[in-house]
Design an enzyme around this catalytic site. Structure first.
Site, PDB file in Angstrom:
ATOM      1  N   ASP A 102       0.868  -1.181   0.000  1.00 48.84           N
ATOM      2  CA  ASP A 102       0.000   0.000   0.000  1.00 48.84           C
ATOM      3  C   ASP A 102       0.906   1.233   0.000  1.00 48.84           C
ATOM      4  O   ASP A 102       1.531   1.554   1.014  1.00 48.84           O
ATOM      5  CB  ASP A 102      -0.900   0.012   1.242  1.00 48.84           C
ATOM      6  N   LYS A 165      -7.125   3.241  -2.783  1.00 50.58           N
ATOM      7  CA  LYS A 165      -7.435   3.200  -1.348  1.00 50.58           C
ATOM      8  C   LYS A 165      -7.638   4.628  -0.853  1.00 50.58           C
ATOM      9  O   LYS A 165      -6.915   5.540  -1.266  1.00 50.58           O
ATOM     10  CB  LYS A 165      -6.268   2.509  -0.628  1.00 50.58           C
ATOM     11  N   LYS A 199     -10.342   0.101  -1.647  1.00 48.86           N
ATOM     12  CA  LYS A 199     -10.144  -0.130  -0.211  1.00 48.86           C
ATOM     13  C   LYS A 199     -10.433   1.147   0.580  1.00 48.86           C
ATOM     14  O   LYS A 199      -9.645   2.082   0.541  1.00 48.86           O
ATOM     15  CB  LYS A 199      -8.707  -0.603   0.051  1.00 48.86           C
TER      16      LYS A 199
END
Length: 258
Positions: A102, A165, A199
Protein backbone atom coordinates in the site's frame (compact mmCIF):
# COMPACT_ATOMS: atom_id res chain seq x y z
CA UNK A 1 -28.93 -15.26 9.01
CA UNK A 2 -29.93 -11.59 9.23
CA UNK A 3 -28.82 -9.14 6.55
CA UNK A 4 -26.52 -7.44 9.07
CA UNK A 5 -24.90 -10.74 10.07
CA UNK A 6 -24.45 -11.70 6.42
CA UNK A 7 -22.79 -8.34 5.75
CA UNK A 8 -20.59 -8.73 8.84
CA UNK A 9 -19.39 -12.15 7.70
CA UNK A 10 -18.72 -10.85 4.21
CA UNK A 11 -16.83 -7.83 5.57
CA UNK A 12 -14.70 -9.92 7.92
CA UNK A 13 -13.35 -11.91 4.99
CA UNK A 14 -12.51 -8.64 3.16
CA UNK A 15 -10.53 -7.09 6.00
CA UNK A 16 -6.91 -5.98 5.92
CA UNK A 17 -6.50 -6.29 9.69
CA UNK A 18 -4.12 -3.45 10.45
CA UNK A 19 -1.57 -2.29 12.97
CA UNK A 20 0.53 0.69 11.87
CA UNK A 21 1.49 2.26 15.18
CA UNK A 22 4.89 3.84 15.78
CA UNK A 23 5.28 1.68 18.90
CA UNK A 24 4.41 -1.65 17.23
CA UNK A 25 6.37 -4.67 18.47
CA UNK A 26 6.82 -8.28 17.38
CA UNK A 27 4.34 -9.21 20.11
CA UNK A 28 1.71 -6.81 18.77
CA UNK A 29 2.11 -8.21 15.26
CA UNK A 30 1.92 -11.82 16.50
CA UNK A 31 -1.31 -10.93 18.33
CA UNK A 32 -2.67 -9.30 15.17
CA UNK A 33 -1.92 -12.42 13.12
CA UNK A 34 -3.65 -14.59 15.72
CA UNK A 35 -6.70 -12.32 15.57
CA UNK A 36 -6.80 -12.70 11.77
CA UNK A 37 -7.88 -16.32 12.35
CA UNK A 38 -11.42 -16.38 13.73
CA UNK A 39 -14.07 -18.99 14.45
CA UNK A 40 -16.10 -17.79 11.45
CA UNK A 41 -13.29 -17.39 8.90
CA UNK A 42 -10.07 -15.50 8.34
CA UNK A 43 -9.44 -11.91 7.35
CA UNK A 44 -8.13 -11.41 3.80
CA UNK A 45 -4.83 -9.94 5.00
CA UNK A 46 -2.87 -8.33 7.77
CA UNK A 47 -1.34 -4.90 7.14
CA UNK A 48 1.89 -4.09 9.01
CA UNK A 49 5.14 -2.16 8.71
CA UNK A 50 7.76 -3.85 6.48
CA UNK A 51 10.12 -4.82 9.31
CA UNK A 52 7.45 -7.12 10.76
CA UNK A 53 6.85 -9.13 7.58
CA UNK A 54 9.13 -12.06 8.57
CA UNK A 55 7.50 -12.54 12.01
CA UNK A 56 4.02 -12.23 10.48
CA UNK A 57 4.84 -14.81 7.81
CA UNK A 58 6.16 -17.22 10.45
CA UNK A 59 3.13 -16.72 12.72
CA UNK A 60 0.58 -17.15 9.92
CA UNK A 61 2.32 -20.30 8.70
CA UNK A 62 2.60 -21.84 12.19
CA UNK A 63 -1.07 -21.24 12.99
CA UNK A 64 -2.17 -22.89 9.74
CA UNK A 65 -3.35 -19.76 7.91
CA UNK A 66 -0.67 -19.15 5.25
CA UNK A 67 -3.42 -17.99 2.87
CA UNK A 68 -3.86 -14.79 4.92
CA UNK A 69 -1.97 -12.28 2.81
CA UNK A 70 0.64 -9.85 4.14
CA UNK A 71 0.23 -6.22 3.15
CA UNK A 72 2.68 -3.47 4.04
CA UNK A 73 3.10 0.26 3.46
CA UNK A 74 5.58 2.48 1.60
CA UNK A 75 5.98 6.23 1.13
CA UNK A 76 3.90 6.18 4.31
CA UNK A 77 2.18 8.11 5.74
CA UNK A 78 3.60 11.35 4.30
CA UNK A 79 3.03 10.81 0.56
CA UNK A 80 6.18 12.71 -0.39
CA UNK A 81 7.00 13.24 -4.05
CA UNK A 82 10.44 11.56 -4.06
CA UNK A 83 9.89 8.78 -6.58
CA UNK A 84 13.30 7.19 -5.98
CA UNK A 85 12.67 6.71 -2.25
CA UNK A 86 9.14 5.37 -2.80
CA UNK A 87 10.43 2.85 -5.35
CA UNK A 88 13.35 1.80 -3.11
CA UNK A 89 10.97 1.25 -0.18
CA UNK A 90 8.62 -0.73 -2.42
CA UNK A 91 11.45 -2.94 -3.70
CA UNK A 92 12.53 -3.56 -0.10
CA UNK A 93 8.96 -4.49 0.91
CA UNK A 94 8.76 -7.01 -1.93
CA UNK A 95 12.16 -8.43 -0.93
CA UNK A 96 10.88 -8.87 2.64
CA UNK A 97 8.09 -11.06 1.26
CA UNK A 98 5.06 -8.76 1.11
CA UNK A 99 2.10 -10.09 -0.89
CA UNK A 100 0.70 -6.58 -1.23
CA UNK A 101 2.09 -3.04 -0.97
CA UNK A 102 0.00 0.00 0.00
CA UNK A 103 1.90 3.06 -1.27
CA UNK A 104 0.92 6.66 -0.56
CA UNK A 105 0.27 8.80 -3.63
CA UNK A 106 2.05 12.20 -3.67
CA UNK A 107 -1.24 13.98 -3.05
CA UNK A 108 0.25 17.36 -2.16
CA UNK A 109 1.97 17.46 -5.56
CA UNK A 110 -1.41 16.88 -7.21
CA UNK A 111 -3.05 19.63 -5.12
CA UNK A 112 -0.26 21.93 -6.41
CA UNK A 113 -1.18 21.01 -10.00
CA UNK A 114 1.48 18.34 -10.69
CA UNK A 115 -0.10 15.23 -12.23
CA UNK A 116 3.11 13.76 -13.66
CA UNK A 117 4.90 12.91 -10.41
CA UNK A 118 2.00 10.83 -9.13
CA UNK A 119 1.70 8.93 -12.39
CA UNK A 120 5.42 8.17 -12.49
CA UNK A 121 5.57 7.18 -8.82
CA UNK A 122 2.71 4.70 -9.17
CA UNK A 123 4.00 3.35 -12.50
CA UNK A 124 7.51 2.74 -11.15
CA UNK A 125 6.24 1.26 -7.87
CA UNK A 126 4.05 -1.15 -9.85
CA UNK A 127 7.08 -2.14 -11.92
CA UNK A 128 8.95 -2.76 -8.65
CA UNK A 129 6.04 -4.91 -7.41
CA UNK A 130 5.82 -7.27 -10.36
CA UNK A 131 3.06 -9.73 -9.39
CA UNK A 132 2.74 -8.25 -5.90
CA UNK A 133 -0.53 -6.33 -5.55
CA UNK A 134 -0.14 -2.54 -5.48
CA UNK A 135 -2.75 -0.50 -3.61
CA UNK A 136 -2.41 3.27 -3.87
CA UNK A 137 -3.55 5.52 -1.02
CA UNK A 138 -4.77 8.85 -2.40
CA UNK A 139 -5.54 10.47 1.00
CA UNK A 140 -9.08 11.60 0.22
CA UNK A 141 -9.42 13.61 3.44
CA UNK A 142 -6.57 15.88 2.31
CA UNK A 143 -7.61 16.08 -1.36
CA UNK A 144 -11.17 16.92 -0.19
CA UNK A 145 -12.55 18.07 -3.57
CA UNK A 146 -14.36 15.67 -5.89
CA UNK A 147 -12.35 16.82 -8.92
CA UNK A 148 -9.05 16.07 -7.15
CA UNK A 149 -10.23 12.73 -5.73
CA UNK A 150 -11.43 11.58 -9.14
CA UNK A 151 -8.27 12.85 -10.86
CA UNK A 152 -6.01 11.04 -8.34
CA UNK A 153 -8.03 7.84 -8.80
CA UNK A 154 -7.75 8.10 -12.60
CA UNK A 155 -3.99 8.74 -12.49
CA UNK A 156 -3.43 5.73 -10.22
CA UNK A 157 -5.49 3.44 -12.45
CA UNK A 158 -3.79 4.66 -15.64
CA UNK A 159 -0.38 4.09 -14.01
CA UNK A 160 -1.19 0.46 -13.17
CA UNK A 161 -2.57 0.40 -9.61
CA UNK A 162 -4.34 -2.83 -8.66
CA UNK A 163 -6.39 -1.04 -5.98
CA UNK A 164 -7.22 2.54 -5.10
CA UNK A 165 -7.43 3.20 -1.35
CA UNK A 166 -8.92 6.17 0.47
CA UNK A 167 -6.62 6.92 3.36
CA UNK A 168 -3.61 6.30 5.57
CA UNK A 169 -5.64 6.53 8.76
CA UNK A 170 -3.10 9.14 9.91
CA UNK A 171 -4.96 12.33 8.96
CA UNK A 172 -8.04 13.91 10.60
CA UNK A 173 -10.53 12.71 7.94
CA UNK A 174 -10.20 9.19 6.53
CA UNK A 175 -12.71 7.06 4.61
CA UNK A 176 -16.20 8.49 4.20
CA UNK A 177 -19.12 7.14 2.15
CA UNK A 178 -19.00 10.26 -0.05
CA UNK A 179 -15.33 9.71 -0.94
CA UNK A 180 -15.94 5.99 -1.48
CA UNK A 181 -18.72 6.71 -3.96
CA UNK A 182 -16.47 9.06 -5.97
CA UNK A 183 -13.74 6.43 -6.23
CA UNK A 184 -16.10 3.56 -7.09
CA UNK A 185 -17.65 5.72 -9.82
CA UNK A 186 -14.19 6.22 -11.36
CA UNK A 187 -13.67 2.44 -11.45
CA UNK A 188 -17.08 2.07 -13.13
CA UNK A 189 -16.65 4.98 -15.55
CA UNK A 190 -13.17 3.86 -16.66
CA UNK A 191 -14.54 0.32 -17.20
CA UNK A 192 -11.78 -1.26 -15.10
CA UNK A 193 -13.88 -3.18 -12.55
CA UNK A 194 -12.31 -6.48 -13.61
CA UNK A 195 -8.77 -5.32 -12.85
CA UNK A 196 -8.99 -2.57 -10.20
CA UNK A 197 -10.19 -2.88 -6.61
CA UNK A 198 -11.16 -0.43 -3.87
CA UNK A 199 -10.14 -0.13 -0.21
CA UNK A 200 -11.75 2.25 2.27
CA UNK A 201 -9.46 2.68 5.28
CA UNK A 202 -9.95 4.38 8.63
CA UNK A 203 -13.42 5.27 9.85
CA UNK A 204 -15.12 1.94 9.04
CA UNK A 205 -15.81 0.74 12.57
CA UNK A 206 -19.12 -1.11 12.85
CA UNK A 207 -21.00 -3.86 11.04
CA UNK A 208 -23.51 -1.20 10.01
CA UNK A 209 -20.70 0.90 8.48
CA UNK A 210 -19.37 -2.11 6.57
CA UNK A 211 -22.86 -3.06 5.40
CA UNK A 212 -23.40 0.44 3.98
CA UNK A 213 -20.05 0.44 2.16
CA UNK A 214 -20.70 -2.99 0.65
CA UNK A 215 -24.24 -2.00 -0.42
CA UNK A 216 -22.72 0.96 -2.25
CA UNK A 217 -20.21 -1.27 -4.06
CA UNK A 218 -23.02 -3.67 -5.02
CA UNK A 219 -25.09 -0.77 -6.34
CA UNK A 220 -22.30 0.80 -8.42
CA UNK A 221 -20.35 -2.25 -9.61
CA UNK A 222 -22.74 -5.19 -9.23
CA UNK A 223 -23.52 -7.74 -6.52
CA UNK A 224 -20.62 -10.09 -7.22
CA UNK A 225 -17.86 -7.53 -7.67
CA UNK A 226 -16.69 -6.96 -4.08
CA UNK A 227 -14.70 -10.16 -3.51
CA UNK A 228 -11.35 -10.25 -1.73
CA UNK A 229 -9.37 -9.45 -4.87
CA UNK A 230 -11.48 -6.34 -5.56
CA UNK A 231 -12.48 -5.02 -2.15
CA UNK A 232 -10.79 -4.62 1.23
CA UNK A 233 -11.50 -2.78 4.44
CA UNK A 234 -8.46 -1.24 6.13
CA UNK A 235 -9.30 -1.42 9.83
CA UNK A 236 -8.45 -2.80 13.24
CA UNK A 237 -11.34 -2.14 15.63
CA UNK A 238 -13.87 -3.24 12.99
CA UNK A 239 -12.99 -6.91 13.56
CA UNK A 240 -14.12 -6.92 17.21
CA UNK A 241 -17.40 -5.27 16.26
CA UNK A 242 -18.02 -7.71 13.39
CA UNK A 243 -17.39 -10.66 15.72
CA UNK A 244 -19.79 -9.08 18.22
CA UNK A 245 -22.47 -8.81 15.51
CA UNK A 246 -21.81 -12.46 14.62
CA UNK A 247 -22.14 -13.36 18.33
CA UNK A 248 -18.62 -14.80 18.48
CA UNK A 249 -17.60 -12.29 21.16
CA UNK A 250 -19.42 -10.01 23.58
CA UNK A 251 -16.67 -7.39 23.31
CA UNK A 252 -17.05 -4.10 21.48
CA UNK A 253 -14.15 -1.99 20.27
CA UNK A 254 -13.04 1.42 21.47
CA UNK A 255 -15.06 3.80 19.26
CA UNK A 256 -12.00 6.02 18.68
CA UNK A 257 -9.85 3.16 17.31
CA UNK A 258 -8.82 2.82 13.62
Amino acid sequence: MSDLKAAALRALKLMDLTTLNDNDTDEAVIALCKNAKTAVGNTAAVCIYPRFIPIAKKTLREQGTPEVRIATVTNFPHGNDDIEIAVAETKAAVAYGADEVDVVFPYRALIAGDETTGFELVKQCKEACGDVLLKVIIETGELKEEALIKKASQICIEAGANFIKTSTGKVPVNATPEYARMMLEVIRDMDVAKTVGFKPAGGVRTAEDAQAYLAMADEILGDDWADNMHYRFGASSLLTNLLNTLEVTEETADPSAY
